[in-house]
Design a protein around this motif. Structure first.
Motif, mmCIF file in Angstrom:
data_model
loop_
_atom_site.group_PDB
_atom_site.id
_atom_site.type_symbol
_atom_site.label_atom_id
_atom_site.label_comp_id
_atom_site.label_asym_id
_atom_site.label_seq_id
_atom_site.Cartn_x
_atom_site.Cartn_y
_atom_site.Cartn_z
ATOM 1 N N LEU A 79 0.827 -1.211 0.000
ATOM 2 C CA LEU A 79 0.000 0.000 0.000
ATOM 3 C C LEU A 79 0.859 1.259 0.000
ATOM 4 O O LEU A 79 0.605 2.196 -0.752
ATOM 5 N N SER A 80 1.871 1.307 0.850
ATOM 6 C CA SER A 80 2.750 2.470 0.941
ATOM 7 C C SER A 80 4.057 2.026 1.577
ATOM 8 O O SER A 80 4.179 0.899 2.097
ATOM 9 N N ILE A 81 5.038 2.916 1.562
ATOM 10 C CA ILE A 81 6.349 2.632 2.134
ATOM 11 C C ILE A 81 6.801 3.835 2.947
ATOM 12 O O ILE A 81 6.368 4.964 2.716
ATOM 13 N N ASN A 82 7.667 3.567 3.924
ATOM 14 C CA ASN A 82 8.249 4.614 4.758
ATOM 15 C C ASN A 82 9.762 4.471 4.666
ATOM 16 O O ASN A 82 10.338 3.513 5.192
ATOM 17 N N ARG A 83 10.398 5.425 3.988
ATOM 18 C CA ARG A 83 11.837 5.342 3.769
ATOM 19 C C ARG A 83 12.646 5.720 5.003
ATOM 20 O O ARG A 83 13.863 5.520 5.018
ATOM 21 N N ILE A 84 11.988 6.292 6.021
ATOM 22 C CA ILE A 84 12.706 6.666 7.238
ATOM 23 C C ILE A 84 12.844 5.486 8.178
ATOM 24 O O ILE A 84 13.890 5.284 8.808
ATOM 25 N N SER A 85 11.800 4.658 8.282
ATOM 26 C CA SER A 85 11.823 3.515 9.198
ATOM 27 C C SER A 85 11.992 2.181 8.486
ATOM 28 O O SER A 85 11.946 1.130 9.146
ATOM 29 N N ASN A 86 12.159 2.189 7.144
ATOM 30 C CA ASN A 86 12.330 0.954 6.362
ATOM 31 C C ASN A 86 11.134 0.008 6.532
ATOM 32 O O ASN A 86 11.293 -1.215 6.552
ATOM 33 N N ARG A 87 9.933 0.577 6.645
ATOM 34 C CA ARG A 87 8.741 -0.228 6.833
ATOM 35 C C ARG A 87 7.906 -0.233 5.555
ATOM 36 O O ARG A 87 7.838 0.760 4.824
#
Length: 369
Positions: A79-87
């Motif tokens: 659905l989405s990604i978070n490049r700060i937390s690698n999630r």
């Protein structure tokens, strides 16, 4: 060119549904006080060390993945990604009974290292004790990518990704890299036109008619008819000439539609104000030096400068008062005055109509007997 600094707003909106890599600001360090929560309403922000963050992401929104350790090989859509937390956030699974409630299933997030891309269903040789080929889902065990390059047209970094090792292994592609296409972005859908929409042929029609008079500002502007002439032409069109319906204001559309608060307009008004102040000072100097009346030229010039400053201050004060007496402000002040007077009258009325109950320890003045 140095990288633009990372802001707290970008930290709060780090979870994105865009698969493209446009910059590397997510690799910059984050101040520790940004991670602290001052109240319960503040969001929970998680971050990994800058050296542990992924520079080029190969798992992007729209991909289908499975999770390491999942024996059921359940497919999840990113659905989405978070490049700060690698999630990596995946779409929630609809359980039995959730469809009746009408609520959206909650999305879950997993670490990037647990994700394996789904390559498709492949036909593999039959298993032991069977003669029919088996069709099984294949996932990428290790990923590779080409050298990223900057795409100036789309203003992003582009590269190709491929699988160097798969689970299970594909016999006829043992030493070959399997390319993995990027997910296609959903194109916006346009609803079918209804009776409330304007047809395309009507939109394409040219309905503007140029005015009959000259379009040049220097050209003659036609005289507007008087009220009597207009009414006569309206009720008796066969007796008088028909007036042109095109308004003469079209000659000055550039002036009418220009933004009065533009920088050029403000600068021009400031220049006019400075020129008016200088002209006023020159006129006062000329008038005072022409009529000395026993004063020296220096004293006359000093008095002219004093009068000039006082007149400028008076004009500013008058302008300030004119702005105070704006219609909206005056109406607001009048409304507040009426409310205050009504409140005071009601308070006086309550005090006048107030009656005290007979209680002990009460003294009635002698004048009231």
């Amino acid at each position: 060119m140095p990288i633009a600094p990372f802001t707290r707003n970008q930290l709060l909106t780090a979870t994105t549904t865009k698969p493209w890599t446009t910059d590397f600001r997510h690799l910059l360090p984050i101040p520790k006080h940004w991670m602290k929560r001052t109240s319960i309403r503040d969001p929970v922000i998680k971050s990994v060390r800058p050296r542990d963050r992924i520079k080029y992401w190969n798992v992007v929104p729209g991909d289908q993945i499975r999770l390491l350790g999942d024996k059921k090989n359940t497919l999840h859509e990113v659905l989405s990604i978070n490049r700060i937390s690698n999630r990596v956030f995946v779409k929630g699974v609809v359980n039995a009974g959730d469809e009746d409630t009408g609520k959206l299933p909650p999305s879950k997030n997993y670490h990037y290292s647990r994700c394996q891309l789904f390559l498709g269903n492949y036909e593999l040789p039959p298993a032991k004790g069977s003669t029919e080929p088996q069709v099984v889902p294949v996932f990428a065990q290790r990923l590779g990518s080409s050298r990223p390059f900057w795409n100036p047209f789309f203003r992003r970094y582009d590269w190709q990704r491929f699988a160097t090792s798969t689970v299970p292994r594909i016999p006829h592609q043992r030493n070959e890299n399997i390319p993995i296409p990027w997910p296609e972005t959903a194109k916006p859908t346009h609803p079918e036109p209804s009776s409330y929409d304007t047809p395309k042929d009507e939109v394409a029609k040219v309905t503007y008619k140029p005015p009959a008079f000259s379009l040049s500002i220097k050209g003659p502007v036609p005289r507007r008819p008087t009220e009597a002439e207009y009414l006569t032409a309206l009720y008796n069109p066969h007796r008088v000439r028909k007036f042109d319906d095109s308004p003469p204001i079209e000659s000055y559309l550039v002036r009418e539609l220009a933004n009065p608060h533009s920088r050029a307009k403000k600068h021009q008004r400031w220049k006019n104000w400075q020129a008016a102040k200088q002209k006023l000072l020159t006129d006062l100097m000329t008038n005072e030096t022409a009529n000395l009346n026993g004063r020296t030229v220096r004293e006359a010039r000093a008095e002219a400068a004093f009068k000039w400053r006082r007149q400028i201050e008076e004009e500013k004060e008058e302008q300030r008062k004119r702005r105070w007496k704006h219609k909206a402000s005056a109406a607001n002040m009048e409304r507040q005055t009426k409310r205050r007077e009504r409140k005071e009258s009601k308070q006086r009325q309550r005090l006048t109509a107030m009656v005290l109950m007979e209680e002990p320890n009460q003294v009635i003045p002698k004048d009231m007997h």
